[in-house]
Enzyme design. Sequence first.
Site, PDB file in Angstrom:
ATOM      1  N   ASP A  34      16.095   1.224  -2.943  1.00  0.00           N
ATOM      2  CA  ASP A  34      15.703   0.933  -1.622  1.00  0.00           C
ATOM      3  C   ASP A  34      15.666  -0.401  -1.108  1.00  0.00           C
ATOM      4  OD1 ASP A  34      13.195   2.249  -2.519  1.00  0.00           O
ATOM      5  OD2 ASP A  34      11.654   0.491  -3.134  1.00  0.00           O
ATOM      6  N   LYS A 118       2.594  -5.743  -2.464  1.00  0.00           N
ATOM      7  CA  LYS A 118       2.551  -4.649  -2.226  1.00  0.00           C
ATOM      8  C   LYS A 118       3.370  -3.753  -3.626  1.00  0.00           C
ATOM      9  CE  LYS A 118       6.070  -2.816   1.511  1.00  0.00           C
ATOM     10  NZ  LYS A 118       6.457  -1.545   1.343  1.00  0.00           N
TER      11      LYS A 118
HETATM   12  S1  IVH Z   1      -0.491  -2.955   5.260  1.00  0.00           S
HETATM   13  C1  IVH Z   1      -0.242  -2.720   8.882  1.00  0.00           C
HETATM   14  N1  IVH Z   1      -0.838  -4.034   2.098  1.00  0.00           N
HETATM   15  O1  IVH Z   1       3.405  -0.475   2.057  1.00  0.00           O
HETATM   16  C2  IVH Z   1      -0.237  -2.739   7.335  1.00  0.00           C
HETATM   17  N2  IVH Z   1       0.608  -1.795   2.528  1.00  0.00           N
HETATM   18  O2  IVH Z   1       5.474  -0.855   4.488  1.00  0.00           O
HETATM   19  C3  IVH Z   1       0.663  -1.887   7.129  1.00  0.00           C
HETATM   20  N3  IVH Z   1       2.200  -0.379   1.113  1.00  0.00           N
HETATM   21  O3  IVH Z   1       2.283   1.926   4.929  1.00  0.00           O
HETATM   22  C4  IVH Z   1      -0.088  -1.445   5.461  1.00  0.00           C
HETATM   23  N4  IVH Z   1       0.737  -2.201  -0.667  1.00  0.00           N
HETATM   24  O4  IVH Z   1       1.415   2.069   2.493  1.00  0.00           O
HETATM   25  C5  IVH Z   1      -0.281  -3.139   3.563  1.00  0.00           C
HETATM   26  N5  IVH Z   1      -0.964  -4.579  -0.114  1.00  0.00           N
HETATM   27  C6  IVH Z   1      -0.579  -3.777   0.682  1.00  0.00           C
HETATM   28  C7  IVH Z   1       0.349  -2.807   0.601  1.00  0.00           C
HETATM   29  C8  IVH Z   1       1.151  -1.577   1.819  1.00  0.00           C
HETATM   30  C9  IVH Z   1       2.038  -1.476   0.032  1.00  0.00           C
HETATM   31  C10 IVH Z   1       2.748  -0.119   1.533  1.00  0.00           C
HETATM   32  C11 IVH Z   1       1.376   1.381   2.421  1.00  0.00           C
HETATM   33  C12 IVH Z   1       2.740   0.509   3.649  1.00  0.00           C
HETATM   34  C13 IVH Z   1       4.224   0.168   3.497  1.00  0.00           C
HETATM   35  C14 IVH Z   1       4.959  -0.645   4.351  1.00  0.00           C
END
Ligand code: IVH
Length: 368
Positions: A34, A118
């Site tokens: 990544d 994340k």
């Molecule tokens: S918030 C608009 N919270 O990361 C807000 N995303 O790079 C977007 N992801 O598409 C999502 N853990 O699939 C959010 N705690 C978390 C997350 C998370 C993994 C992923 C998700 C998103 C991507 C964005």
Amino acid sequence: MDTLKIKKDVEAIHEKIKYHNNLYYNLDTSEISDADYDLLLKKLQKFKDEYPSIVTDISILNEIGGQPSNQFTKFTHPSRMLSLDNAMNRDDLLNFEKKINNFLGEKNKKFEYSIEPKIDGLSLNLIYENGILKEGITRGNGEVGEVVTDNISTIKEIPKKLKTKMPPNMIEVRGEVFIDREDFLSLNAKNETKFANPRNAAAGSLRQLDVRITESRPLKFIAHGFGLSDQQINTTYYETMNSLKKWGIPISPKLALAQSIDELDKIHKDIFKNRNDIPYDIDGLVYKVNDLKLQNRLSYVGKSPRWAIAHKFAAETAVTEIKKIDIQVGRTGALTPVARLKPINVGGVLVSNATLHNFDEISKKDIR
Ligand code: IVH
């Protein structure tokens, strides 16, 4: 640099990103880390910033994910599924807060933030109507995703019915489908097709036409947000997520609140240090402005909300010895030197090979 050379370089990076996007989003596999992928995006962005009049027809930086596959029924998300901007350090976080202040016409105002890991999995949109699970849709390109309702109905953690007497008429619950590291290792041990990492295994297990295959895979789900709903459940992100939890939807056990960038930075250091205690791969933390009214005002720019940011973990590094260098021949005939290493543990993974990318890189670093 002359225009032709810039165009050629941009085209080469663009092709590389397209190639890796296809592997990652459509074929559920990957050939680079990544961090290396992020570097490609950064390089392209730099060209775009430095030569805006030359780099004009490149939209890949604003695209979310991949195109939904024709093998699945397509579905338009009731509200768009966005992506996240990345922060690598405290300065990036301060800049994030500064942009929020600027947008709101404030100066040095502090905000309350939610914190969650994340999760390195794949994004899913769950649509509940009157408390009943109606659809499960992959993120796809953010606007249109793939219907995987039958597949996700095999994931035990996803409730078919919400535990509330007054459910909204409609709510989109967003979250991540993933596989625990240990489950990934045993899956790879017994499976003929070997997945490169838990994220690929999760994506490859979910996006199956034969639901029995999905059913046999140890998929898990954790919610990390919500989209459209006709009911406002609470005025903050944190409390809304806790309501979803009461309704039976799994949320991160690490969900927490912080009152300042310094507090966020401290929690980031703590979780990074102890990240092996979390049974699944995480590649950073996500911070969100907790007040939903503010989120709404801040809205989004490009493909990312102004009110959220992913604070990535630095790629772990380690020092070891090169035992020998082999030359690998790829499918296209390309030659890649690969270093055979004295095995070393990097973030819980035993590493014994490392690609040396190309001959220029070897001579530049004087690797022998
Ligand atoms: S918030 C608009 N919270 O990361 C807000 N995303 O790079 C977007 N992801 O598409 C999502 N853990 O699939 C959010 N705690 C978390 C997350 C998370 C993994 C992923 C998700 C998103 C991507 C964005």
